[in-house]
Design a protein around this motif. Structure first.
Motif, PDB file in Angstrom:
ATOM      1  N   ASP A 149      -9.639 -39.446  -7.706  1.00 54.29           N
ATOM      2  CA  ASP A 149      -9.853 -38.905  -9.046  1.00 54.29           C
ATOM      3  C   ASP A 149      -8.523 -38.672  -9.767  1.00 54.29           C
ATOM      4  N   LEU A 150      -7.612 -37.986  -9.084  1.00 54.05           N
ATOM      5  CA  LEU A 150      -6.358 -37.619  -9.739  1.00 54.05           C
ATOM      6  C   LEU A 150      -5.526 -38.846 -10.092  1.00 54.05           C
ATOM      7  N   MET A 151      -5.339 -39.718  -9.142  1.00 52.77           N
ATOM      8  CA  MET A 151      -4.452 -40.860  -9.374  1.00 52.77           C
ATOM      9  C   MET A 151      -5.010 -41.826 -10.404  1.00 52.77           C
ATOM     10  N   THR A 152      -6.318 -42.071 -10.361  1.00 48.83           N
ATOM     11  CA  THR A 152      -6.856 -43.010 -11.347  1.00 48.83           C
ATOM     12  C   THR A 152      -6.756 -42.408 -12.744  1.00 48.83           C
ATOM     13  N   ARG A 153      -6.971 -41.104 -12.861  1.00 47.80           N
ATOM     14  CA  ARG A 153      -6.867 -40.519 -14.208  1.00 47.80           C
ATOM     15  C   ARG A 153      -5.433 -40.486 -14.704  1.00 47.80           C
ATOM     16  N   ILE A 160       3.194 -41.712 -12.452  1.00 48.20           N
ATOM     17  CA  ILE A 160       2.133 -42.318 -11.635  1.00 48.20           C
ATOM     18  C   ILE A 160       1.500 -43.503 -12.369  1.00 48.20           C
ATOM     19  N   ASP A 161       1.551 -43.449 -13.699  1.00 48.75           N
ATOM     20  CA  ASP A 161       0.907 -44.466 -14.519  1.00 48.75           C
ATOM     21  C   ASP A 161       1.416 -45.854 -14.152  1.00 48.75           C
ATOM     22  N   GLY A 162       0.511 -46.769 -13.862  1.00 46.09           N
ATOM     23  CA  GLY A 162       0.904 -48.145 -13.567  1.00 46.09           C
ATOM     24  C   GLY A 162       1.213 -48.428 -12.104  1.00 46.09           C
ATOM     25  N   LEU A 163       1.231 -47.407 -11.274  1.00 44.90           N
ATOM     26  CA  LEU A 163       1.534 -47.651  -9.863  1.00 44.90           C
ATOM     27  C   LEU A 163       0.324 -48.248  -9.151  1.00 44.90           C
TER      28      LEU A 163
END
Lengths: 320, 430
Positions: free
Chosen positions: A172-176, A150-153
């Motif tokens: 919350d989940l995606m930004t973290r 997910i990092d960088g998407l």
């Protein structure tokens, strides 16, 4: 006693553990007998004060595939009405020696309140407009299945953000996990103080649609009152909907997501829901192993061993 | 006739502090002597205590007639006495509401034998519907001095009651109080807390401060237009405080109050979804709380009231958005303010007794100066004793208060109403 009330209850490494567990349970799903004895003898209550076929079935199947006993409680059947003491209901259930309560309620905060009245593990299956952590987990699983991580998407979340527990949990989940999230909606559908959220905000999907990796759509409904935040749904579709034209502009390897149920012709055109880049059905399928992972993590040994197998399963060969 | 002596305490009044005894007469209801070494038929020990005029609550909601709750008027008055109150203004939003002399008679009969003076307030409109004026002249003739308006939406109606009331005051010593709750109920229908980052995160419907700001502005503007003297109750926002401050600077006849809760808590306290922090008006941001404290410090806000709401303890067991607004405050507001507000006792008594007395026009009689001839409505307060409401377990309703498990410093030792004690040594007089 641990609970899963919001995604914020999970550290980034715990999220990683849950996603790995989900992977293992996904593989187990593919077998002839997609069942493991991990939670045999445990009792899980489905306390759905708000109706939901999809989420309830998903949790129910997840618990049964872990061999847990499932008790279904629905508000209609118990004549529980608004303003009645939820505490009385929960204490009655708790008296029956239960291990976990999966709660869905139309009022924000009820799962948190329930942790004060019961010593069972509480899993939030959606509370008001506040949180829906297992949805965010299955979304993260689906997206990382496709992209590897997910990092960088770049993710755009579009629709009625102000009333969306799915949006709050996903932000919350995606930004973290390292994604860049942009919220797209008219100002009347943005939550108050959105400038304090770790997101960008856009008032048009057109500026982003060719740059994002994921377009995450939320259901938009026309309210019947004159106080509706939208003039009408045709206008919504014109400015914010994922139309066929806009889908055409999306990157070939991008993903279209939706927590369901979809409103064809409003936030998403019918054709687009069936586009090969649509992950909507995969999201539904992934709901079960994600929820198995959550229940296993809360009630069972909850670990993977060094070879990456789910530990603590009784039968020999059960997890090969 | 019983003469009660209050001995060994420190008298606190407008003239300052002094260690003196006093004698009160249960027949005349007055203070008869202030001096040293006094004795009476009954002695109340006030050593180590502060003695002042009894507290006056400018708005408390009582549950009779008609509202389902665990507390009768008499029980509320007992809670009031335990909290140091000798008078309270009863909000008229009962069921039916107090909008006629018949309802007034009913309220008076239910209040007979109460442990505090119940000052009746009438609604400005029939049925509280904000459309037709109540028979104000008739009510005033029957003794009503306080008219309460709860967010009536129609500006024309608000202007009419201000104008109509302004000609009805019997005389200067008996002013009419027009008490307004300023809220635009159309801005955020269905709100359950303040709109801001906290409500956004919690997924709870919020109401922005502008709902108060716009209606405070309207009340002040119409007050100017009509010349009415108005009282704005339960301010919650810095914008509201600013508007009242400016109006006072310009010489407008306006007073205002705030509850202890709004001075102590803010929207972040709702984070655990605890319905004890659900208020109307809502607890707003920390910055609003600071502005309310500044408003108290500089006199923009004249008094502190309890805005007591009697609800059964069940409300804690509901979802936040379903729970009723408000909490009981009569037994704990003084102790809570003393513990957490860092105000001297004289200042606190000014806010909770002398200023309300002035607003209600009972200044002449109320013992803001403790001297013979004044009504013997008094409070004897032990400033050091530590206690928790949970320990005292005065009523199951107290669970609804945010201070329920808090260790408070300061407790009412005796309360005297019209020369007769209602509370002796922290217990109700039966």
């Amino acid at each position: 006693m641990r609970h899963l009330l919001t995604t914020q209850d999970l550290s980034v490494s715990e999220i990683g553990d849950l996603l790995s567990l989900t992977e293992r349970f996904s593989e187990i799903q593919a077998r002839d007998v997609p069942q493991v004895p991990a939670l045999r003898g445990r009792t899980v209550v489905m306390a759905f004060f708000e109706d939901s076929t999809r989420t309830r079935s998903s949790f129910d199947l997840a618990a049964r595939r872990l061999s847990a006993n499932v008790l279904n409680f629905s508000a209609g059947a118990s004549s529980l009405s608004k303003g009645e003491s939820i505490r009385d209901t929960i204490e009655t259930l708790t008296a029956m020696e239960i291990d976990a309560i999966v709660v869905r309620h139309s009022s924000s905060g009820v799962p948190a309140q329930i942790t004060r009245w019961s010593d069972a593990a509480v899993v939030n299956a959606g509370d008001g407009t506040h949180a829906h952590p297992t949805q965010a987990l299955l979304d993260a699983f689906t997206i990382s299945q496709h992209f590897g991580q997910i990092d960088g998407l770049k993710v755009a979340i579009c629709g009625d953000i102000s009333h969306s527990r799915v949006a709050r949990s996903n932000v919350d989940l995606m930004t973290r996990l390292g994604a860049q999230v942009t919220l797209v909606a008219p100002a009347t559908l943005m939550p108050p103080a959105v400038e304090t959220w770790p997101v960008s905000v856009a008032s048009s999907i057109d500026d982003l649609v060719d740059q994002v990796d994921v377009v995450y759509l939320l259901r938009v409904q026309q309210e019947r009152q004159s106080s509706s935040p939208l003039p009408n749904l045709v206008e919504y579709r014109r400015k914010y909907g994922l139309t066929t034209e806009r889908a055409r502009a999306m990157k070939p390897d991008s993903l279209i997501c939706h927590p369901g149920p979809i409103n064809r012709g409003v936030e998403i055109d019918g054709e687009v829901a069936d586009d090969p880049r649509s992950a909507i059905l995969r999201q539904v399928a992934n709901g079960i192993p994600v929820r198995m992972a959550v229940l296993y993590w809360l009630l069972g040994p909850g670990r993977l061993d060094e070879t990456g197998r789910v530990t603590g399963l009784v039968e020999a060969g059960a997890d090969r | 006739m019983t003469i009660t002596a209050i001995k060994g305490g420190t008298l606190v009044d407008r003239d300052g502090e002094r260690r003196l005894d006093l004698l009160v007469d249960s027949d005349s209801g007055e203070i008869v002597e202030v001096g040293s070494g006094l004795d009476g038929d009954v002695t109340l020990d006030a050593s180590g205590c502060l003695v002042s005029s009894g507290l006056i609550d400018l708005h408390a909601q009582l549950a009779e007639p008609g509202i389902e709750a665990a507390e009768t008027i008499l029980e509320s008055s007992e809670m009031a006495a335990l909290g140091g109150f000798t008078s309270l203004v009863a909000e008229p939003y009962t069921d039916p509401c107090l909008d006629s002399t018949a309802a007034l008679a009913e309220a008076r009969s239910l209040s007979r034998g109460a442990s505090a003076r119940i000052v009746p307030a009438a609604t400005t409109s029939v049925g509280g519907r904000g459309e037709a004026l109540t028979s104000m002249a008739e009510l005033v003739a029957a003794g009503v001095r306080v008219f309460s308006d709860d967010a009536s939406p129609d500006s024309g109606f608000v202007r009419r009651f201000m104008e109509y009331l302004s000609t009805l005051a019997p005389d200067e010593s008996s002013p009419l109080v027009l008490s307004l709750l300023c809220e635009d109920q159309t801005l955020a229908p269905g709100w359950v807390m303040h709109e801001g980052p906290t409500s956004s995160e919690l997924g709870l419907a919020g109401q922005p401060s502008q709902a108060e700001e716009t209606i405070v502005a309207r009340a002040l503007a119409l007050g100017c237009l009509t010349g009415a003297r108005i009282h704005i109750r339960s301010l919650s926002s810095s914008a509201g405080v600013e508007l009242v401050r400016l109006a006072k600077l310009q010489g407008q006849a306006v007073s205002a109050d705030v509850t202890v809760h709004h001075l102590l808590y803010c929207d972040e306290d709702c984070s655990g979804y605890d319905p004890r922090f659900k208020f109307r008006p809502p607890l707003r941001r920390a910055a609003d709380r600071e502005a309310l404290r500044s408003g108290v410090a500089d006199g923009t806000i004249d008094s502190i009231s309890t805005h007591h709401q009697p609800y059964s303890a069940d409300s804690l067991d509901m979802a936040f958005d379903q729970a009723p607004f408000g909490c009981p405050g009569l037994t704990t507001s003084l102790a809570s303010a003393w513990t957490d507000l860092d105000l001297g006792f004289a200042r606190l008594v000014e806010l909770m007794s002398w200023a309300p007395a002035a607003i209600l026009g009972s200044h002449g009689n109320h013992p803001v100066v403790i001297e013979p001839g004044r009504v013997a409505d008094l409070l004897v307060f032990d400033p050091e004793i530590k206690w928790t409401p949970e320990q005292r377990h005065l009523s199951s309703m107290e669970r609804q208060s945010p201070t329920y498990r808090q260790t408070l410093t300061g407790l009412v030792r005796h309360t005297i109403l019209g020369g007769s004690p209602t509370v002796i040594d922290r217990e109700l007089v039966s």
